[in-house]
Design a protein around this motif. Structure first.
Motif, PDB file in Angstrom:
ATOM      1  N   ILE A  27       0.856  -1.174   0.000  1.00  0.00           N
ATOM      2  CA  ILE A  27       0.000   0.000   0.000  1.00  0.00           C
ATOM      3  C   ILE A  27       0.898   1.232   0.000  1.00  0.00           C
ATOM      4  CG2 ILE A  27      -1.731   1.305   1.298  1.00  0.00           C
ATOM      5  CD1 ILE A  27      -2.669  -1.374   2.457  1.00  0.00           C
ATOM      6  N   LEU A  28       0.552   2.214  -0.815  1.00  0.00           N
ATOM      7  CA  LEU A  28       1.340   3.440  -0.883  1.00  0.00           C
ATOM      8  C   LEU A  28       0.514   4.598  -0.324  1.00  0.00           C
ATOM      9  CD1 LEU A  28       2.810   3.115  -4.480  1.00  0.00           C
ATOM     10  CD2 LEU A  28       3.902   2.507  -2.316  1.00  0.00           C
ATOM     11  N   LEU A  29       1.150   5.408   0.487  1.00  0.00           N
ATOM     12  CA  LEU A  29       0.542   6.608   1.045  1.00  0.00           C
ATOM     13  C   LEU A  29       1.260   7.795   0.420  1.00  0.00           C
ATOM     14  CD1 LEU A  29      -1.354   7.865   3.228  1.00  0.00           C
ATOM     15  CD2 LEU A  29       0.599   7.728   4.785  1.00  0.00           C
ATOM     16  N   GLN A  30       0.510   8.796  -0.016  1.00  0.00           N
ATOM     17  CA  GLN A  30       1.132   9.942  -0.672  1.00  0.00           C
ATOM     18  C   GLN A  30       0.419  11.224  -0.279  1.00  0.00           C
ATOM     19  OE1 GLN A  30       0.999  10.039  -5.013  1.00  0.00           O
ATOM     20  NE2 GLN A  30       3.058  10.874  -4.997  1.00  0.00           N
ATOM     21  N   ILE A  31       1.204  12.281  -0.108  1.00  0.00           N
ATOM     22  CA  ILE A  31       0.654  13.613   0.094  1.00  0.00           C
ATOM     23  C   ILE A  31       0.407  14.201  -1.286  1.00  0.00           C
ATOM     24  CG2 ILE A  31       1.107  15.936   0.959  1.00  0.00           C
ATOM     25  CD1 ILE A  31       2.918  14.639   3.093  1.00  0.00           C
ATOM     26  N   VAL A  32      -0.773  14.774  -1.476  1.00  0.00           N
ATOM     27  CA  VAL A  32      -1.154  15.355  -2.760  1.00  0.00           C
ATOM     28  C   VAL A  32      -1.610  16.787  -2.511  1.00  0.00           C
ATOM     29  CG1 VAL A  32      -2.755  15.184  -4.697  1.00  0.00           C
ATOM     30  CG2 VAL A  32      -1.855  13.115  -3.664  1.00  0.00           C
ATOM     31  N   TYR A  38      -3.586  20.231   1.141  1.00  0.00           N
ATOM     32  CA  TYR A  38      -2.787  19.016   1.083  1.00  0.00           C
ATOM     33  C   TYR A  38      -3.617  17.883   1.661  1.00  0.00           C
ATOM     34  CZ  TYR A  38       1.187  21.967   0.021  1.00  0.00           C
ATOM     35  OH  TYR A  38       2.048  22.843  -0.576  1.00  0.00           O
ATOM     36  N   ARG A  39      -3.617  16.753   0.955  1.00  0.00           N
ATOM     37  CA  ARG A  39      -4.404  15.595   1.372  1.00  0.00           C
ATOM     38  C   ARG A  39      -3.528  14.349   1.378  1.00  0.00           C
ATOM     39  NH1 ARG A  39      -9.838  16.529   1.056  1.00  0.00           N
ATOM     40  NH2 ARG A  39     -10.447  18.444   0.034  1.00  0.00           N
ATOM     41  N   LEU A  40      -3.885  13.406   2.233  1.00  0.00           N
ATOM     42  CA  LEU A  40      -3.261  12.092   2.221  1.00  0.00           C
ATOM     43  C   LEU A  40      -4.089  11.198   1.312  1.00  0.00           C
ATOM     44  CD1 LEU A  40      -2.436  11.481   5.981  1.00  0.00           C
ATOM     45  CD2 LEU A  40      -0.831  11.957   4.135  1.00  0.00           C
ATOM     46  N   MET A  41      -3.439  10.520   0.406  1.00  0.00           N
ATOM     47  CA  MET A  41      -4.117   9.621  -0.520  1.00  0.00           C
ATOM     48  C   MET A  41      -3.478   8.237  -0.431  1.00  0.00           C
ATOM     49  SD  MET A  41      -6.317  11.738  -1.648  1.00  0.00           S
ATOM     50  CE  MET A  41      -7.128  10.866  -2.972  1.00  0.00           C
ATOM     51  N   ILE A  42      -4.284   7.221  -0.618  1.00  0.00           N
ATOM     52  CA  ILE A  42      -3.825   5.838  -0.549  1.00  0.00           C
ATOM     53  C   ILE A  42      -3.969   5.189  -1.911  1.00  0.00           C
ATOM     54  CG2 ILE A  42      -4.304   3.563   0.423  1.00  0.00           C
ATOM     55  CD1 ILE A  42      -5.241   4.966   2.932  1.00  0.00           C
ATOM     56  N   GLU A  43      -2.924   4.480  -2.288  1.00  0.00           N
ATOM     57  CA  GLU A  43      -2.973   3.673  -3.511  1.00  0.00           C
ATOM     58  C   GLU A  43      -2.746   2.234  -3.088  1.00  0.00           C
ATOM     59  OE1 GLU A  43      -0.285   2.956  -7.445  1.00  0.00           O
ATOM     60  OE2 GLU A  43      -0.516   5.012  -6.743  1.00  0.00           O
ATOM     61  N   SER A  55      -8.359   3.181   4.490  1.00  0.00           N
ATOM     62  CA  SER A  55      -8.897   4.193   3.588  1.00  0.00           C
ATOM     63  C   SER A  55      -9.989   5.029   4.255  1.00  0.00           C
ATOM     64  CB  SER A  55      -9.416   3.567   2.300  1.00  0.00           C
ATOM     65  OG  SER A  55     -10.585   2.832   2.527  1.00  0.00           O
ATOM     66  N   TYR A  56     -10.744   4.432   5.168  1.00  0.00           N
ATOM     67  CA  TYR A  56     -11.800   5.180   5.851  1.00  0.00           C
ATOM     68  C   TYR A  56     -11.233   6.278   6.752  1.00  0.00           C
ATOM     69  CZ  TYR A  56     -15.257   1.798   4.351  1.00  0.00           C
ATOM     70  OH  TYR A  56     -16.085   1.008   3.595  1.00  0.00           O
ATOM     71  N   ILE A  57     -10.077   6.047   7.347  1.00  0.00           N
ATOM     72  CA  ILE A  57      -9.531   7.035   8.275  1.00  0.00           C
ATOM     73  C   ILE A  57      -8.489   7.946   7.651  1.00  0.00           C
ATOM     74  CG2 ILE A  57     -10.034   5.709  10.347  1.00  0.00           C
ATOM     75  CD1 ILE A  57      -7.149   4.760  10.367  1.00  0.00           C
ATOM     76  N   VAL A  58      -7.959   7.589   6.496  1.00  0.00           N
ATOM     77  CA  VAL A  58      -6.863   8.371   5.920  1.00  0.00           C
ATOM     78  C   VAL A  58      -7.172   8.946   4.546  1.00  0.00           C
ATOM     79  CG1 VAL A  58      -4.468   8.267   5.118  1.00  0.00           C
ATOM     80  CG2 VAL A  58      -5.101   7.097   7.203  1.00  0.00           C
ATOM     81  N   ASP A  59      -7.711   8.169   3.636  1.00  0.00           N
ATOM     82  CA  ASP A  59      -7.805   8.563   2.234  1.00  0.00           C
ATOM     83  C   ASP A  59      -8.574   9.875   2.054  1.00  0.00           C
ATOM     84  OD1 ASP A  59      -7.057   8.044  -0.398  1.00  0.00           O
ATOM     85  OD2 ASP A  59      -8.973   7.115  -0.865  1.00  0.00           O
ATOM     86  N   GLY A  60      -7.910  10.847   1.487  1.00  0.00           N
ATOM     87  CA  GLY A  60      -8.511  12.138   1.218  1.00  0.00           C
ATOM     88  C   GLY A  60      -8.489  13.098   2.387  1.00  0.00           C
TER      89      GLY A  60
END
Length: 78
Positions: A27-32, A38-43, A55-60
């Motif tokens: 799983i990759l976590l990235q700041i966008v 700035y948001r945290l996104m998960i791939e 994804s519920y607690i972090v994505d976006g």
């Protein structure tokens, strides 16, 4: 804001944003940066069970500071 060397050279919160591998790189976590926010996104790896809860607690999630170097993302750099 005066930045430390670690903050100036952080690969995670400066463009191009480097992804952070989690869970053995599956799983990759990235700041966008998106329109000044700035948001945290998960791939993920394509398996929704692997990223479901995360994804519920972090994505976006909008963030105001880098979770790695602690640089404020809301202030101008010097």
């Amino acid at each position: 804001m005066k930045l430390t060397e670690k903050q100036k050279n952080c690969p995670y919160c400066h463009d191009p944003f480097q992804s952070i591998p989690l869970f053995r790189g599956e799983i990759l976590l990235q700041i966008v940066e998106d329109g000044g926010e700035y948001r945290l996104m998960i791939e993920g790896n394509g398996d929704p069970e692997d990223i479901g809860f995360l994804s519920y607690i972090v994505d976006g999630q909008v963030i105001s500071g880098c979770p790695f170097c602690k640089r404020s993302l809301d202030e101008e750099e010097e």
